[in-house]
Design a protein around this motif. Sequence first.
Motif, mmCIF file in Angstrom:
data_model
loop_
_atom_site.group_PDB
_atom_site.id
_atom_site.type_symbol
_atom_site.label_atom_id
_atom_site.label_comp_id
_atom_site.label_asym_id
_atom_site.label_seq_id
_atom_site.Cartn_x
_atom_site.Cartn_y
_atom_site.Cartn_z
ATOM 1 N N ALA A 209 -16.581 46.916 120.485
ATOM 2 C CA ALA A 209 -17.142 46.340 119.266
ATOM 3 C C ALA A 209 -18.408 47.062 118.824
ATOM 4 C CB ALA A 209 -17.418 44.850 119.481
ATOM 5 N N ALA A 210 -19.269 47.415 119.751
ATOM 6 C CA ALA A 210 -20.524 48.071 119.386
ATOM 7 C C ALA A 210 -20.261 49.457 118.791
ATOM 8 C CB ALA A 210 -21.432 48.180 120.605
ATOM 9 N N GLY A 211 -19.338 50.208 119.395
ATOM 10 C CA GLY A 211 -19.019 51.534 118.875
ATOM 11 C C GLY A 211 -18.408 51.464 117.495
ATOM 12 N N ARG A 212 -17.499 50.517 117.296
ATOM 13 C CA ARG A 212 -16.891 50.364 115.966
ATOM 14 C C ARG A 212 -17.933 49.932 114.941
ATOM 15 N NH1 ARG A 212 -12.902 47.851 119.292
ATOM 16 N NH2 ARG A 212 -13.670 45.773 118.705
ATOM 17 N N ALA A 213 -18.790 49.021 115.344
ATOM 18 C CA ALA A 213 -19.811 48.519 114.414
ATOM 19 C C ALA A 213 -20.728 49.639 113.941
ATOM 20 C CB ALA A 213 -20.626 47.406 115.072
ATOM 21 N N SER A 214 -21.057 50.554 114.835
ATOM 22 C CA SER A 214 -21.936 51.662 114.475
ATOM 23 C C SER A 214 -21.294 52.538 113.396
ATOM 24 C CB SER A 214 -22.256 52.494 115.717
ATOM 25 O OG SER A 214 -23.077 53.601 115.381
ATOM 26 N N LEU A 215 -20.020 52.869 113.575
ATOM 27 C CA LEU A 215 -19.322 53.691 112.586
ATOM 28 C C LEU A 215 -19.157 52.953 111.260
ATOM 29 C CD1 LEU A 215 -16.507 55.315 114.777
ATOM 30 C CD2 LEU A 215 -18.590 56.405 113.939
ATOM 31 N N LEU A 216 -18.822 51.686 111.332
ATOM 32 C CA LEU A 216 -18.596 50.910 110.107
ATOM 33 C C LEU A 216 -19.889 50.719 109.326
ATOM 34 C CD1 LEU A 216 -16.095 48.243 111.470
ATOM 35 C CD2 LEU A 216 -15.571 50.164 109.953
ATOM 36 N N SER A 217 -20.994 50.590 110.032
ATOM 37 C CA SER A 217 -22.283 50.427 109.359
ATOM 38 C C SER A 217 -22.640 51.669 108.547
ATOM 39 C CB SER A 217 -23.374 50.123 110.384
ATOM 40 O OG SER A 217 -24.610 49.917 109.752
ATOM 41 N N VAL A 218 -22.396 52.843 109.118
ATOM 42 C CA VAL A 218 -22.653 54.085 108.386
ATOM 43 C C VAL A 218 -21.721 54.183 107.175
ATOM 44 C CG1 VAL A 218 -22.561 56.602 108.537
ATOM 45 C CG2 VAL A 218 -23.502 55.268 110.433
ATOM 46 N N ALA A 219 -20.466 53.800 107.364
ATOM 47 C CA ALA A 219 -19.509 53.839 106.255
ATOM 48 C C ALA A 219 -19.901 52.865 105.149
ATOM 49 C CB ALA A 219 -18.106 53.524 106.770
ATOM 50 N N ALA A 220 -20.447 51.712 105.531
ATOM 51 C CA ALA A 220 -20.881 50.729 104.536
ATOM 52 C C ALA A 220 -21.962 51.301 103.632
ATOM 53 C CB ALA A 220 -21.378 49.463 105.223
ATOM 54 N N ALA A 221 -22.852 52.087 104.212
ATOM 55 C CA ALA A 221 -23.890 52.714 103.396
ATOM 56 C C ALA A 221 -23.292 53.675 102.374
ATOM 57 C CB ALA A 221 -24.886 53.449 104.309
ATOM 58 N N GLU A 222 -22.227 54.370 102.748
ATOM 59 C CA GLU A 222 -21.554 55.265 101.805
ATOM 60 C C GLU A 222 -20.878 54.471 100.690
ATOM 61 O OE1 GLU A 222 -19.735 58.811 100.136
ATOM 62 O OE2 GLU A 222 -21.619 58.253 101.120
ATOM 63 N N ALA B 94 -17.788 45.593 93.459
ATOM 64 C CA ALA B 94 -17.976 46.834 94.213
ATOM 65 C C ALA B 94 -19.140 46.738 95.192
ATOM 66 C CB ALA B 94 -18.193 48.000 93.259
ATOM 67 N N GLY B 95 -20.270 46.204 94.744
ATOM 68 C CA GLY B 95 -21.420 46.073 95.644
ATOM 69 C C GLY B 95 -21.158 45.095 96.762
ATOM 70 N N GLY B 96 -20.441 44.013 96.450
ATOM 71 C CA GLY B 96 -20.111 43.036 97.479
ATOM 72 C C GLY B 96 -19.220 43.602 98.559
ATOM 73 N N ALA B 97 -18.336 44.538 98.200
ATOM 74 C CA ALA B 97 -17.467 45.158 99.198
ATOM 75 C C ALA B 97 -18.284 45.891 100.256
ATOM 76 C CB ALA B 97 -16.501 46.123 98.504
ATOM 77 N N ALA B 98 -19.286 46.636 99.831
ATOM 78 C CA ALA B 98 -20.141 47.353 100.781
ATOM 79 C C ALA B 98 -20.898 46.376 101.675
ATOM 80 C CB ALA B 98 -21.114 48.249 100.026
ATOM 81 N N ARG B 99 -21.398 45.294 101.077
ATOM 82 C CA ARG B 99 -22.145 44.310 101.881
ATOM 83 C C ARG B 99 -21.230 43.601 102.882
ATOM 84 N NH1 ARG B 99 -24.596 43.829 96.807
ATOM 85 N NH2 ARG B 99 -23.261 42.082 96.195
ATOM 86 N N LEU B 100 -19.991 43.360 102.481
ATOM 87 C CA LEU B 100 -19.051 42.740 103.415
ATOM 88 C C LEU B 100 -18.793 43.636 104.621
ATOM 89 C CD1 LEU B 100 -16.321 41.175 101.113
ATOM 90 C CD2 LEU B 100 -17.713 39.944 102.773
ATOM 91 N N LEU B 101 -18.591 44.919 104.389
ATOM 92 C CA LEU B 101 -18.337 45.836 105.488
ATOM 93 C C LEU B 101 -19.520 45.860 106.442
ATOM 94 C CD1 LEU B 101 -16.400 47.845 106.764
ATOM 95 C CD2 LEU B 101 -17.408 49.638 105.335
ATOM 96 N N GLU B 102 -20.724 45.913 105.896
ATOM 97 C CA GLU B 102 -21.923 45.878 106.735
ATOM 98 C C GLU B 102 -22.018 44.559 107.484
ATOM 99 O OE1 GLU B 102 -25.155 46.703 108.775
ATOM 100 O OE2 GLU B 102 -24.207 48.195 107.463
ATOM 101 N N GLY B 103 -21.713 43.462 106.806
ATOM 102 C CA GLY B 103 -21.818 42.150 107.433
ATOM 103 C C GLY B 103 -20.836 41.955 108.572
ATOM 104 N N PHE B 104 -19.593 42.356 108.379
ATOM 105 C CA PHE B 104 -18.613 42.201 109.456
ATOM 106 C C PHE B 104 -18.912 43.156 110.610
ATOM 107 C CE2 PHE B 104 -15.852 40.105 106.216
ATOM 108 C CZ PHE B 104 -15.643 38.930 106.929
ATOM 109 N N ALA B 105 -19.448 44.332 110.315
ATOM 110 C CA ALA B 105 -19.864 45.230 111.394
ATOM 111 C C ALA B 105 -20.947 44.572 112.244
ATOM 112 C CB ALA B 105 -20.369 46.549 110.816
ATOM 113 N N ALA B 106 -21.882 43.897 111.599
ATOM 114 C CA ALA B 106 -22.973 43.233 112.327
ATOM 115 C C ALA B 106 -22.476 42.060 113.170
ATOM 116 C CB ALA B 106 -24.029 42.748 111.341
ATOM 117 N N GLN B 107 -21.364 41.449 112.766
ATOM 118 C CA GLN B 107 -20.841 40.291 113.494
ATOM 119 C C GLN B 107 -19.893 40.678 114.619
ATOM 120 O OE1 GLN B 107 -19.346 37.048 110.836
ATOM 121 N NE2 GLN B 107 -20.105 38.364 109.197
ATOM 122 N N ALA B 108 -19.498 41.939 114.701
ATOM 123 C CA ALA B 108 -18.404 42.337 115.575
ATOM 124 C C ALA B 108 -18.659 42.003 117.042
ATOM 125 C CB ALA B 108 -18.118 43.832 115.412
ATOM 126 N N GLU B 109 -19.824 42.359 117.561
ATOM 127 C CA GLU B 109 -20.071 42.141 118.984
ATOM 128 C C GLU B 109 -20.027 40.666 119.338
ATOM 129 O OE1 GLU B 109 -22.784 44.839 121.296
ATOM 130 O OE2 GLU B 109 -23.608 45.178 119.281
#
Length: 521
Positions: free
Chosen positions: A75-88, A115-130
């Motif tokens: 979960a931590a490894g996936r969250a790290s990658l997804l967080s960077v992708a969310a910024a993109e 569109a903006g909400g999609a990026a925030r969702l990706l960041e949010g679910f990445a933060a919840q993964a662990e």
Amino acid sequence: MASYAAREVAELLDGSRAATVLDGGRWSDGVWWPVHSPADTRMVIGEHAVSSPDAVEAAVGAAVRAFPAWRDLGAAGRASLLSVAAAELARLAPLAARVIGMEVGKVEAECAVDAGGAARLLEGFAAQAEAAMAPVDLTADPATRPADAAVLHRAPVGPVAVIAPWNTPAYLTVNMAAPALAAGCPVVVKPPEAAPLAVTALLERLAAMLPPGVVNVVQGPGAPVGEQLVSHAAVRAVLFTGGVVAGRRVLTLASETVKKVHLELGGNDPAVVLDSAVVDDTLLRELIAGSFSSTGQICYNVKRIYVHRSMYDELVDGLSQMLSDLVVGHPFDPQAHIGPLTTEAGHARTRRLLAELDACGAKVQRCGRRASSAAWEHGYFVDPHLVTGVPPDAPLVLEEQFAPVLPVLPFDEDDEAVARANRTEYGLGSSVWSRDVAHAEAVARRIEAGNTFVNVHRIGASVGSVPFGGWKQSGLGRNHGAYSFAACTEEHAVIRFDDAARSLPGLDRWSALSRKEPGRV
């Protein structure tokens, strides 16, 4: 046929085309369908691929190959990658919002939320993964005895199919795909054919930032592309947002291979205005925002208003006056409140509903103002309509109209309002309006819906800390937070007994059994 050579489309996509995406690359079988602007159907704003059966098979195969490594990354490894992708995705959001406006016809403010909400969702679910995937130790629970330990693990199911709707394409696609990815499931996404451009471009960027095969995209209509995806034996869960008829078909096809299915389907949301409410500008503005946002094309928009007879005339007059200032225009017109409907089918259905209202004697009031920016004869534009005197069993009341046509019906007693609110086979959202909070909450608890709001009912009211989903034919399952992770994971209990003979009764009749020495009988 005119081509809409928009800079945003060309910049966001490669040559204004949305292609099949698999293994981190692009692939097309050479079959392309145009995407027309609902604000002016003469304009082609881009093209999307129509994925062949081979392309669907290849996309699922890529997800299958990617699954073990993506799962084992943790979960931590996936969250790290997804967080960077969310910024993109956040960086691309303004551009994507413009393309969504061209595809869907929503006004700019609503596209920015999409569109903006999609990026925030990706960041949010990445933060919840662990936290969501962390084991839960149940050993201390007295009900665990006589076991010496019990730990509940949550495991990703494997490849997940995501089938997204056109009304909020970026946000709702990521709302399904992000928790699946964070949980360790590769995804195969089928964007809506009515609005595939922006969401495919965002998914293509996401796929390029993740290991090959983790994000895959297939394009085309529900039949045959979506049906092949849902039926595939290697797809272990289906996350679908869309209409009831299509949802039933998804459930039928998925049952053949017994996979997890999450359905967020239609809604026919009632708003109940009690006699303890006050008809003021705040209430009127909220009801209009909740009814007419996205031109009425949101699953949990207000679809029908029930108001106590003592304030019926006041509410109807207030809505009528306020709606006179509502502007219908081109989605990029800064003065416009609403744009066109998105699809030809929706436009035709709205015309049918309005014709049926004339036949049943209802009073239909056309409201709002047409901006000069609206190409009325070439787009799917519809005036906002306020409807009174409509029978309670009229199709406009019992069906999900998905259009800016709002019926208002009187009631005399709370019991009557609750019965009418619960009469349909839908149960997604609902609302109760009152200055007396205790009165409102008492009525709210009697309404059959996944969410009932008090004194609000519009986008943003469904907060991320509570589950969202429908009763009856409005769907199966819930999303938001941990509920979203449940849709794409399985619970795996590991139960340990250090000495089963001591812990569990019933060993006596097996006591004569013993291990024999080699060579002896």
